[in-house]
Design a protein around this motif. Structure first.
Motif, PDB file in Angstrom:
ATOM      1  N   ASN A 110       0.663  -1.143  -0.204  1.00  0.00           N
ATOM      2  CA  ASN A 110      -0.005  -0.058  -0.030  1.00  0.00           C
ATOM      3  C   ASN A 110       0.898   1.385  -0.059  1.00  0.00           C
ATOM      4  N   ASN A 111       2.114   1.265   0.712  1.00  0.00           N
ATOM      5  CA  ASN A 111       3.038   2.516   0.852  1.00  0.00           C
ATOM      6  C   ASN A 111       3.436   2.666  -0.712  1.00  0.00           C
ATOM      7  N   PHE A 112       3.785   1.313  -1.408  1.00  0.00           N
ATOM      8  CA  PHE A 112       4.453   1.747  -3.039  1.00  0.00           C
ATOM      9  C   PHE A 112       3.060   2.259  -3.532  1.00  0.00           C
ATOM     10  N   TYR A 113       1.868   1.645  -3.584  1.00  0.00           N
ATOM     11  CA  TYR A 113       0.925   2.046  -4.227  1.00  0.00           C
ATOM     12  C   TYR A 113       0.507   3.679  -4.150  1.00  0.00           C
ATOM     13  N   LYS A 114       0.545   4.147  -2.839  1.00  0.00           N
ATOM     14  CA  LYS A 114       0.599   5.534  -2.594  1.00  0.00           C
ATOM     15  C   LYS A 114       1.559   6.488  -3.396  1.00  0.00           C
ATOM     16  N   ASN A 115       2.512   5.672  -3.304  1.00  0.00           N
ATOM     17  CA  ASN A 115       3.839   6.676  -3.822  1.00  0.00           C
ATOM     18  C   ASN A 115       3.817   6.743  -5.122  1.00  0.00           C
ATOM     19  N   LEU A 116       3.104   5.621  -5.886  1.00  0.00           N
ATOM     20  CA  LEU A 116       3.185   5.557  -7.271  1.00  0.00           C
ATOM     21  C   LEU A 116       1.967   6.164  -7.981  1.00  0.00           C
ATOM     22  N   PHE A 117       0.848   6.101  -7.601  1.00  0.00           N
ATOM     23  CA  PHE A 117      -0.401   6.570  -8.131  1.00  0.00           C
ATOM     24  C   PHE A 117      -1.037   7.722  -7.261  1.00  0.00           C
TER      25      PHE A 117
END
Length: 542
Positions: free
Chosen positions: A229-236
């Motif tokens: 989720n942290n990566f997802y929020k950082n990417l999108f």
């Protein structure tokens, strides 16, 4: 007459040309294969190669040059930096020196394999890839993503507004079941690391172990979800205009699993789970390189042995004394041996019966009729290829799912296994000779090979049909299981059980009160009739 003849000739030529042209309605398909594992990439590329051969336009994002190629597949290569590559090699080498356990699995997930998670996220930020979805003229119809600790990649499908299909290296598991609502059924479906004979039920102790192992993996997946989720929020985008990762996990159209029911376990699968075990195995083997072909063709009388510890583990990762033990055993065999070894300048030793190869076409070698034994790390891809071609195995598992794969092939009678970390020269020699001299192992695996190949549709045909089915029906939402949208309480029917218990309790109280009321009335009436005073005779007055 000349003009008429020329016209007829031209007409016939055009008619013949049109006859041989196959009408095509190719889709634009994007493959996200960012896992830095050659064996994973072979399976994923074999899948999209089928689609390229069908006339679809395929673009793939990869971190290494693919071994499986096609002239119509466009490759976007974003390799890791030299520093990351070195770190990955060091971590894989270190994992091969540690004994496999639940603790090391947890440590790998959040330690060494963290490098791989970060690397895959960085690939999605690279301008060589972002230009695809930043360009409004870029249009895709479908995404196929290789699954390996990279759930945040589902956001690419949301960005491009297209359906997504997943490609998974093994049988259905915790990591894929939740995305398509595949029932876990842990009471009779063992986890991927547990060996249970096909058709047999687990023992009581195995069911206890299975219960806790499934719980352990769910804990790992829950902890990994925080990182995803942290990566997802950082990417999108996070402004509310973009679906969350949780929402995207409920919008997976299909999961291709590199498995087949004949391997076991026999279990229920929803329509969105399609088994394509053996997709990387060619219908007809490619011609072998000249040196390998000559080497194997010269083994008609004695047969040949293939030794490979896979694409991730390098020969230099093996302890020097272990490499010496292996050489001492293999060099004394009457069979010819092909040994995968990366540093051809510094080999464990020289012997006329051993051919060292930095890389080799494993599937094509295993298909050679002179192959008698495959010494393997028991990676899923290699085991599948050996089973398909009916070659018995000696497994030397190192980490991940390899111990489970080794247990399964041993229990099925397709070969034997040894621990690489505790390998001795005597134990290796004894096991190699046992498999080579006992025809039972070859008979068992060849019998399974016939089962494995006997299907209504080949793996390649299944890929072609189901991908085009998803394209035709724009994601095929009608295939989705309701379980995807149910929480734990609903999926386990706990709310129904609580409701029924509550109703039962209320009914019990009502009937108890009614019974007590009736009893009280009856008892009171009976008591009154017993205590009613008798009439005394009247006495006449004097």
């Amino acid at each position: 007459m000349k003009r008429t003849g020329k016209f007829l000739s031209t007409f016939l030529f055009i008619a013949c040309l049109a006859w041989h042209i196959t009408p095509s309605n190719g889709a634009n398909i994007l493959g996200l294969f960012t896992s830095h594992s050659p064996s994973h990439l072979i399976v994923h590329m074999s899948l999209v190669k089928v689609l390229a051969e069908r006339g679809h336009n395929v673009t793939v994002l990869v971190s290494q040059k693919p071994k499986v190629t096609h002239k119509d597949i466009k490759v976007i290569l974003i390799p890791p930096t030299d520093e990351v590559e070195q770190l990955l090699n060091q971590e894989v080498s270190a994992m091969s020196q540690r004994k496999n356990s639940m603790f090391t699995t947890m440590k790998n997930m959040f330690g060494s394999l963290g490098i791989l998670i970060n690397m895959q996220a960085d690939m999605l930020k690279d301008p060589r890839f972002t230009v695809l979805y930043d360009n409004p003229d870029t249009k895709f119809d479908l995404i196929i993503a290789g699954v390996f600790m990279n759930d945040y990649q589902l956001g690419v499908a949301a960005k491009l507004k297209v359906p997504i299909v997943l490609s998974w290296m093994g049988p259905p598991t915790v990591m894929t079941d939740g995305m398509v609502g595949n029932p876990p059924e842990i009471s009779y479906v063992p986890n991927m690391n547990m060996a249970v004979k096909v058709g047999e039920k687990m023992t009581f102790m195995q069911r206890i172990s299975n219960f806790f192992m499934n719980g352990f993996f769910k804990v790992i997946m829950t902890l990994l979800d925080i990182r995803m989720n942290n990566f997802y929020k950082n990417l999108f985008p996070t402004d509310g205009s973009f679906p969350s990762l949780s929402d995207m996990k409920k919008n997976v159209s299909l999961v291709f699993c590199n498995s087949h029911f004949s391997e076991g376990p026999v279990r229920p699968n929803v329509p969105a789970v399609v088994e394509i075990g053996g997709i990387q195995v060619k219908d007809k083997p490619d011609p072998l390189p000249k040196d390998i072909a000559n080497f194997l063709n010269g083994a008609n009388d004695t047969g040949a042995v293939l030794f490979s510890l896979g694409s991730n583990l390098k020969g230099s990762s093996i302890k020097p004394e272990t490499a010496t033990y292996i050489f001492n055993v293999l060099s004394k065999l009457k069979q010819k041996v092909i040994w995968k070894w990366e540093d051809l300048e510094h080999t464990p030793g020289k012997s006329p019966n051993i051919l060292y190869q930095k890389w080799m076409p494993q599937d094509d070698i295993l298909a050679h009729p002179n192959m008698k034994l495959f010494i393997t790390h028991a990676g899923k891809g290699g085991v599948v290829e050996a089973q398909y071609h009916g070659v018995p195995m000696l497994a030397l598992p190192v980490f991940a799912d390899q111990h489970g794969n080794a247990d399964k092939l041993t229990q099925a009678g397709y070969g034997l296994q040894l621990e690489l970390l505790s390998l001795t020269e005597d134990s290796l020699r004894q096991n190699v000779l046992e498999i080579l001299n006992n025809p039972e192992y070859r008979r068992n695996v060849q019998q399974f090979s016939r089962l494995y190949r006997d299907r209504p549709m080949s793996a390649r045909e299944s890929v072609a049909f189901w991908v085009e089915y998803i394209l035709r029906h724009h994601g095929a939402a009608h295939m989705q299981s309701p379980l995807v949208h149910m929480n734990f309480i609903e999926s386990m029917n706990l709310d129904v059980y609580v409701f029924l218990l509550a109703v039962t309790y209320v009914l019990y109280r009502v009937f108890r009160l009614a019974f007590c009321f009736l009893c009280t009335k009856v008892c009171k009436k009976f008591s009154c009739s017993k205590t009613k005073p008798k009439k005394t005779p009247k006495v006449k007055k004097q």
